[in-house]
Design an enzyme around this catalytic site. Sequence first.
Site, short mmCIF file in Angstrom:
data_model
loop_
_atom_site.label_atom_id
_atom_site.label_comp_id
_atom_site.label_asym_id
_atom_site.label_seq_id
_atom_site.Cartn_x
_atom_site.Cartn_y
_atom_site.Cartn_z
N ASN A 150 1.25 -1.36 -0.28
CA ASN A 150 -0.35 -0.12 -0.02
C ASN A 150 1.50 1.19 0.09
OD1 ASN A 150 -1.76 2.12 0.60
ND2 ASN A 150 -2.91 0.91 2.03
N ARG A 169 -2.81 -1.17 -4.00
CA ARG A 169 -3.45 -0.53 -3.51
C ARG A 169 -3.10 0.77 -5.23
NH1 ARG A 169 -2.33 5.20 -0.52
NH2 ARG A 169 -4.45 6.07 -1.08
N HIS A 222 -10.33 7.19 -1.42
CA HIS A 222 -10.02 6.77 -0.12
C HIS A 222 -11.10 5.45 -0.24
CE1 HIS A 222 -8.09 10.75 1.63
NE2 HIS A 222 -7.51 9.57 1.57
N ARG A 253 -2.04 19.20 0.26
CA ARG A 253 -2.81 19.78 -0.88
C ARG A 253 -3.91 20.65 -0.88
NH1 ARG A 253 -4.60 13.72 -1.97
NH2 ARG A 253 -2.77 13.49 -0.18
N GLU A 311 -7.49 -0.50 4.90
CA GLU A 311 -6.99 -0.28 3.41
C GLU A 311 -6.55 -2.18 2.97
OE1 GLU A 311 -6.69 4.34 2.54
OE2 GLU A 311 -4.48 3.07 3.10
#
Length: 392
Positions: free
Chosen positions: A9, A88, A176, A236, A374
């Site tokens: 990931n 991922r 996400h 960001r 995740e």
Amino acid sequence: MPARVLVLNVGSSSLKFGVYDGASASAECAGNITGIGRQAQAEVRDLSAEERRSFSLGPITSREAVEWVLAWYRQRHPGEAPAAIGHRVVHGGNRFTGPTVVTPAVYQALAELSYWAPLHQPRCLEGIELARELWPHALQVASFDTAFHATQPRVARLFALPRYFVEQGIMRYGFHGLSFASVVRQLSQFAPELRERKWVVAHLGSGSSLCAIQGGQSIATTMGLTPLDGVPMASRCGSLDPGVLLYLLRHGGLDVNQLERMLYTESGLKGLGELSGDFRELLASQSPQAHEAIGVFFYRVRREIASLAAALEGLDVLVFTGGIGEHSAEAREQICSGLQWLGVELDPEANRAGSGRISRRGSRVATWVVASDENGEIAQEACALLRASGTH
């Protein structure tokens, strides 16, 4: 020899990894590397022996971090290739709406989506490339952050641009998704009576987005075509008036590449706080700029929760996940303090404990903290494709 699944990931500045049983998708080992590009640190937990080891890796790149994990796996399981490697992948575009075996043609298609996720997609593909070189016969499986949002109604996905841009794939995708899916899976197990209710899940961390969910499916989300959209993040910008971008290109002395770098790496909490993109550092600082940056973050998250509740036409469940969402009681308190009108009432003691249900008894909205998983989601998807392939 048991079939094992290795999960990679790869994030913008971190790498989470794990080893899972190929039949049950149960975790055997979990690890993460933080501080990539600076002084990286690795931590590995052997879940069967309940052992934890730490390593100082120095100023390594994302590619070198993946190489370290692959070398670690070979040392842990000498002579044994994983049956599958689950990756991922941030952007799947319109084409990839579920886990996919990575063939050369799929790899090329994913590479072409890099311009929609320039900070993340190349690093994801680098992991696939390195694993394929080392274990050419292992199943390479891509799990997509965008796939969870494929259930959104079209009205939630369209930009009000000339229609021919829609035909080129310019629309909201959301991100996400693996985190949101893992929250749905876990909370549906903890409290199955909540599954069909109206949820807002706030994944708050270095990258942040929120999602409206009903019946386990995404209804709306705060990110759009790229991972720049939505609430301000560590570095960001989040949502902007497009006119700001036009002004900066015409009068701000920036070319397109400089503008992209600013929006992705020099904005958000880092840009406003003039200190760092690390939420913990800003929270501990006495700087008025740092506190103002945090205030903007809280305000924008509250606004998005209310907006998503409108998309759902109500709110029954609010969930916090991600690094900030899971670990900052103050962030949860500040965000929820402006949502009492919506029926959100925290239990202060439960909020400080920071696990499970944190709302008051009798609160109209059930508020929870659920750890994002995740990697577990990626492992389950890789194991399913491994079984379907008949390889093991």
